[in-house]
Design a protein around this motif. Structure first.
Motif, mmCIF file in Angstrom:
data_model
loop_
_atom_site.group_PDB
_atom_site.id
_atom_site.type_symbol
_atom_site.label_atom_id
_atom_site.label_comp_id
_atom_site.label_asym_id
_atom_site.label_seq_id
_atom_site.Cartn_x
_atom_site.Cartn_y
_atom_site.Cartn_z
ATOM 1 N N ALA A 20 -16.538 12.788 86.372
ATOM 2 C CA ALA A 20 -15.096 12.873 86.125
ATOM 3 C C ALA A 20 -14.826 13.817 84.966
ATOM 4 N N HIS A 21 -13.786 14.647 85.139
ATOM 5 C CA HIS A 21 -13.340 15.538 84.060
ATOM 6 C C HIS A 21 -11.859 15.816 84.252
ATOM 7 N N SER A 22 -11.212 16.249 83.193
ATOM 8 C CA SER A 22 -9.783 16.540 83.261
ATOM 9 C C SER A 22 -9.392 17.498 82.145
ATOM 10 N N SER A 23 -8.593 18.484 82.494
ATOM 11 C CA SER A 23 -8.086 19.397 81.470
ATOM 12 C C SER A 23 -7.000 18.724 80.623
ATOM 13 N N LYS A 24 -6.457 17.615 81.107
ATOM 14 C CA LYS A 24 -5.412 16.898 80.379
ATOM 15 C C LYS A 24 -5.960 15.873 79.391
ATOM 16 N N VAL A 25 -7.267 15.619 79.475
ATOM 17 C CA VAL A 25 -7.905 14.663 78.563
ATOM 18 C C VAL A 25 -9.040 15.404 77.863
ATOM 19 N N PRO A 26 -8.762 15.998 76.710
ATOM 20 C CA PRO A 26 -9.789 16.766 76.007
ATOM 21 C C PRO A 26 -11.042 15.939 75.740
#
Length: 71
Positions: A20-26
């Protein structure tokens, strides 16, 4: 109502893990062997990362996310 944000989840068949990864959650980049465990880890780490990065939601505030799965 909380603003949803997207967390991308991909399966790595060689390593047999979900990532899991997200540009909105640094700083978010976690993996687990199954989706239930991954969700448990997301429920714990996302609020902590949001708070640590000064984002609107933190551990005491409501937040929601949308998973985009790809295998």
């Amino acid at each position: 109502m909380p603003q949803p944000f997207q967390i991308d989840v991909n399966h790595d068949p060689e390593a047999e893990v979900w990532i899991a990864h997200s540009s909105k959650v640094p700083g978010l980049a976690i993996e687990a062997g199954d989706l239930v465990t991954l969700d448990d880890r997301l429920q714990q780490i996302v609020p902590e990362l949001l708070e640590a990065n000064g984002c609107a939601a933190g551990p005491q505030k409501r937040w929601t996310y949308v998973l985009r799965l790809s295998a």
